[in-house]
Design an enzyme around this catalytic site. Structure first.
Site, mmCIF file in Angstrom:
data_model
loop_
_atom_site.group_PDB
_atom_site.id
_atom_site.type_symbol
_atom_site.label_atom_id
_atom_site.label_comp_id
_atom_site.label_asym_id
_atom_site.label_seq_id
_atom_site.Cartn_x
_atom_site.Cartn_y
_atom_site.Cartn_z
ATOM 1 N N ASN A 122 0.870 7.557 6.704
ATOM 2 C CA ASN A 122 1.485 6.494 5.909
ATOM 3 C C ASN A 122 2.776 6.967 5.249
ATOM 4 O O ASN A 122 3.726 6.205 5.120
ATOM 5 C CB ASN A 122 0.511 6.004 4.834
ATOM 6 N N ASP A 174 7.077 6.316 1.961
ATOM 7 C CA ASP A 174 6.394 5.679 3.092
ATOM 8 C C ASP A 174 7.233 5.795 4.360
ATOM 9 O O ASP A 174 8.442 5.535 4.344
ATOM 10 C CB ASP A 174 6.167 4.185 2.802
ATOM 11 N N ASP A 204 -5.750 8.704 6.977
ATOM 12 C CA ASP A 204 -5.645 8.382 5.560
ATOM 13 C C ASP A 204 -5.005 7.006 5.362
ATOM 14 O O ASP A 204 -4.088 6.626 6.099
ATOM 15 C CB ASP A 204 -4.771 9.469 4.897
ATOM 16 N N GLU A 240 -9.699 5.429 6.912
ATOM 17 C CA GLU A 240 -10.028 5.128 5.515
ATOM 18 C C GLU A 240 -9.564 3.715 5.198
ATOM 19 O O GLU A 240 -8.406 3.502 4.872
ATOM 20 C CB GLU A 240 -9.340 6.130 4.576
#
Ligand SMILES: [Ca+2]
Length: 495
Positions: A122, A174, A204, A240
């Site tokens: 990410n 990001d 993640d 996740e």
């Protein structure tokens, strides 16, 4: 539920791919263990956990009943936790060198233990060379690796004359995952580790890839999965998706192997709710399993009690209330379908809540002086149930309960993989269910009464005559004819 089942049956009947998917689901099913490398085991005396420390404890993990380990980020990073990476190809020098990792991989594989790496796609660290170049030079070829705005915006921080997207904190810019060059970088990174022998990835923050767009998150997850499987068809991926059962179910549409089942975790999770809130606990257990299977039946489920971001389960259940709930929550978790994940130290009842470092303190192996250094910022490091060494020879310890529960799943593969039939019982505090997988049949009986019970086994198509496993809290089960005597909070497994 029926529609879902029909779809699955059609897939299995019409497409060889369907059968392949079903096989890979059961092949991937295992008992997993999450490790914060810094806090696990120090092999060289600097009081920082390291890769060689994990290698030294592989026999311990195998004995515990673990078939796979998830390493929290091992890459170079300016933070203690590692979720802001500066080099996706490197190993944090505090943890060792690449050769140590290659050795860990080969030693793990020699013991039948798979290794997956935590991959943070990410965002990068703001110290990553990509970001340094992008921030310092608007004409940099890395500029479009990140998302920029001329105007201030929510979720953006100032970098040079403009603002960059950084939803978590300013130090975690990001990535622009729409940029084909970024996707190529990610493909190269995955290829590098998979070709080295890594067995897959924990992904993640998958709901944050494109903040606010589940549709685009799923598209990206589909791409990640497809790309990784092209490199290594049997690699395993788990995402996740910290959300409800319904959202998690929808994320499986991406094609990724699995997502952590957050609704089983903590005080509000199903195991704790059954134990502490439900009036008819036996009935509730059956209902929960049917609910999960009605939503996630075709998929590999990943139940767990806690992880590095949450309170530890022993804290969530109240360690001061004793061990029964701590043991029983894990016992119930181990009766769910799919792959269970254990957070390091939960098997000795470690506690931790409040700030993040408190949840990530060192494993207590033997002597206090051998525990790794407390993570920066931790304000509490207490071990209410003592060290592993002190628990090993105590048959009533949390450790021995965890070990028995995990090994029960190894000895009875149908528990994790089988179709469930729940048998209605007159006593709502008793749950009897059958798991069938290939030609294997397992009957699971749980007694939530506070007394020993003599339970007449229901009539089943497959005859169960042998008590083949027993998770004890207040004594051992016994089987005489069709009557199972099961102590309070006992779980028995029959063949
Ligand atoms: Ca060390």
């Amino acid at each position: 539920m029926k529609k879902r089942l029909l779809c699955l049956l059609l897939c299995l009947a019409l497409l060889p791919l369907g059968a392949a998917l079903a096989d890979s689901k059961t092949d991937m099913t295992d008992n997993w263990y999450e490790i914060f490398v810094r806090s696990f085991y120090d092999s060289d005396g600097d009081r920082v956990g390291d890769l060689n420390g994990i290698t030294a404890k592989l026999d311990y993990l195998r004995d515990l009943g673990i078939g796979g380990i998830w390493l929290m980020p091992i890459h170079p990073s300016p933070s203690y936790h590692g979720y802001d990476v500066t080099d996706y190809y490197g190993v944090n020098p505090e943890y060792g060198i690449l050769d140590d990792f290659a050795n860990l991989l080969s030693e793990a594989h020699a013991r039948g233990i798979r290794v997956i790496l935590d991959m943070v796609f990410n965002h990068t660290s703001n110290e990553h060379p990509w970001f340094q170049s992008a921030r310092n030079d608007e004409n940099s070829s890395y500029r479009n690796y990140y998302n920029w705005s001329a105007e201030p915006r929510g979720g953006y921080n100032r970098g040079g004359s403009q603002y960059y997207e950084s939803r978590f904190v300013a130090s975690m810019p990001d990535l622009n995952l729409d940029n084909p060059a970024v996707r190529q970088e990610i493909e190269d990174i995955m290829r590098y580790w998979l070709e080295m022998g890594v067995d897959g990835f924990r992904l993640d923050a998958v709901t944050s890839f494109y903040t606010g767009s589940d549709y685009k998150n799923k598209e990206f997850l589909g791409w990640l999965s497809e790309t990784a499987k092209k490199i290594k068809p049997d690699c395993y991926m788990v995402g996740e998706c910290w959300d409800s059962l319904y959202t998690i179910e929808s994320y499986y549409e991406s094609g990724l192997d699995s997502f952590f089942l957050f609704p089983t975790s903590l005080r509000g999770g199903y195991p704790a709710q059954i134990l502490l809130d439900a009036e008819q606990k036996g009935v509730s257990l059956g209902n929960v399993i049917q609910l999960l299977n009605s939503h996630l039946g075709p998929y590999l489920q990943v139940p767990f009690l806690c992880n590095h971001d949450t309170d530890r389960i022993a804290s969530a259940l109240g360690a001061q209330n004793g061990v029964t709930n701590i043991k029983m929550a894990f016992g119930l978790l181990c009766l769910l379908n799919g792959s269970v994940f254990v957070y390091y130290g939960d098997e000795i009842g470690m506690v931790g809540n409040g700030n993040d470092p408190n949840k990530r303190i060192g494993f207590f192996w033997d002597k206090k002086m051998n525990i790794t250094r407390v993570p920066t910022g931790a304000t509490a490091a207490d071990y209410p149930f003592g060290s592993l060494e002190s628990q090993m020879d105590n048959p009533l310890s949390i450790y021995n309960y965890y070990k028995t529960a995990l090994n029960l799943r190894i000895d009875h593969p149908a528990i994790a993989r089988g179709e469930t039939t729940v048998y209605p019982m007159d006593d709502p505090q008793i749950c009897v269910m059958e798991r069938t997988w290939n030609d294997q049949h397992t009957l699971i009986v749980v007694n939530f009464n506070i007394d020993d019970m003599d339970i007449a086994l229901p009539e089943t198509a497959h005859p169960y005559t042998t008590l083949s496993g027993d998770l004890e809290i207040w004594g051992a089960a016994s089987l005489n004819g069709g009557i199972l005597t099961l102590p309070a909070y006992g779980i028995a497994v029959l063949k």
